[in-house]
Design a protein around this motif. Structure first.
Motif: not given
Ligand code: NAP
Ligand code: ZN
Length: 333
Positions: A322-333
């Motif tokens: 939905x173009x909401x990320x500013x600017x990259x989502x990073x998943x933390x494991x």
């Protein structure tokens, strides 16, 4: 050894669910990486949605992977247990064809994608060919390094060929686009951001854009005509490309890195008269990857990230869709 991942279990589903698997026996050139971070690239969404063709399920997306080496096959060299490393879109190639020898492994006919028809990085570990595992400079934090491994290399590879002081425009200021602004600026270019999101202007300027064009504003687009030498499209959709070609100066080029689904409809007379070029660019080979990581470390280039736990992967994907990320989502494991 069980790997805990998130996967799309069948082609009629788009939601990721917890999924565990037993990896293939470790190959002699492979390493097992304990994953700490994985960026969410829009290509993961294309894979999930089938935009890149049919893929085997379950799909475990993820190809902006950072972690540490924890097991090594007997023929692995140049890495050590505990070494912090990254893995991008490419996980293998033949290593001896004309393209591999020149360092353009992404063009190899036997190129292997990290998360297509094999398990990717939305997981706590991955087994992968060590020759596509990249040691990370100490100066890069893991969370900042993850998006460089796909978004970063994809925009750096075409930009490194651009003459210094070229006027570079970047269409779409998302994960790839916001890194493109930074690389182009640090490479000495005069940078223009072209965006549908007027509210991205201040941040685009902070990433190095000197000019900001709201592409939905006809007056903005008209004012920008004939002002750019290189235009890089990072968007995921089809645009009226002939309007963008008009922004180029003679000898200018339109470079596609974004996976827009359609075709380019441009008057050939304009290509001839103004000597325009249209080309694509796919990730980057191993030499470009190492050069990009060093360049990013040296020039303090890093993604602006939103960190979310791996368990929230579906929310993360929705933010990107939905173009909401500013600017990259990073998943933390
Ligand atoms: P992203 O973070 O979602 O960014 C895409 C940007 O495109 C958005 O932020 C938005 O920028 C713009 N956009 C979105 N919808 C639009 C619309 N309807 N009209 C105009 N602009 C729109 O995606 P990403 O992770 O950067 O990936 C971008 C594309 O590159 C994807 O197609 C991905 O598959 C591709 N990719 C290619 C390679 C390669 O090797 N060539 C490697 C990685 C990714 P604004 O808000 O600024 O308009
Ligand atoms: Zn990617």
């Amino acid at each position: 050894m069980t790997i805990n991942a998130y996967a799309v279990l069948s082609s009629d589903r788009k939601i990721l669910e917890p999924y565990t698997y037993e990896p293939q026996p470790l190959g002699t050139h492979e390493v097992e990486v304990a994953i700490t971070h994985c960026g969410v690239c829009h290509s993961d969404i294309h894979v999930i949605d089938g935009d890149f063709g049919q893929v085997a399920h379950p799909v475990i997306p993820g190809h902006e992977i950072v972690g540490t080496v924890r097991v090594m096959g007997e023929h692995v060299s140049g890495l050590s247990i505990g070494k912090r490393v990254g893995v991008g879109w490419q996980a293998g190639s033949c290593l001896h064809c004309e393209w591999c020898i020149q360092g353009y492994e992404q063009l190899c006919a036997d190129a292997i994608d990290t998360c297509v028809n094999r398990p990717g990085g939305y997981a706590d570990a991955i087994r992968v060919d060590s020759r596509f595992v990249h040691p990370l400079p100490d100066a890069l934090e893991s969370v900042d390094a993850a998006p460089l491994l796909c978004a970063g290399i994809t925009v750096y590879a075409p930009l490194r060929d651009v003459p210094q002081s070229a006027r570079v425009g970047v269409i779409g200021i998302g994960g790839l686009g916001h890194l493109a602004l930074q690389f182009a600026d640090k490479l000495g270019c005069e940078v223009t951001a072209l965006s549908t999101s007027a509210d991205k202007e201040a941040e685009a300027r902070s990433f190095g854009a000197e000019h900001f064009v709201v592409t939905t504003d006809a007056a903005h687009m008209k004012a920008a005509r004939g002002s750019l030498d290189v235009l890089i499209s990072t968007v995921t959709v089809d645009l009226k490309w002939s309007d963008y070609m008009r922004l180029l100066r003679p000898n200018g080029s339109l470079v596609f890195v974004g996976a827009s689904p359609g075709k380019v409809d441009v008057r050939i007379g304009a290509l001839v008269n103004y000597q325009y070029a249209i080309r694509g660019s796919s990730i980057g080979g191993r030499p470009a990857m190492r050069e990009m990581l060093d360049f990013a470390a040296q020039h303090k280039i890093k993604a602006q990230t939103e960190v979310m736990p791996l368990a929230q992967v579906n929310d993360a994907l929705e933010r990107v869709r939905t173009n909401k990320a500013r600017y990259r989502v990073v998943l933390a494991v």
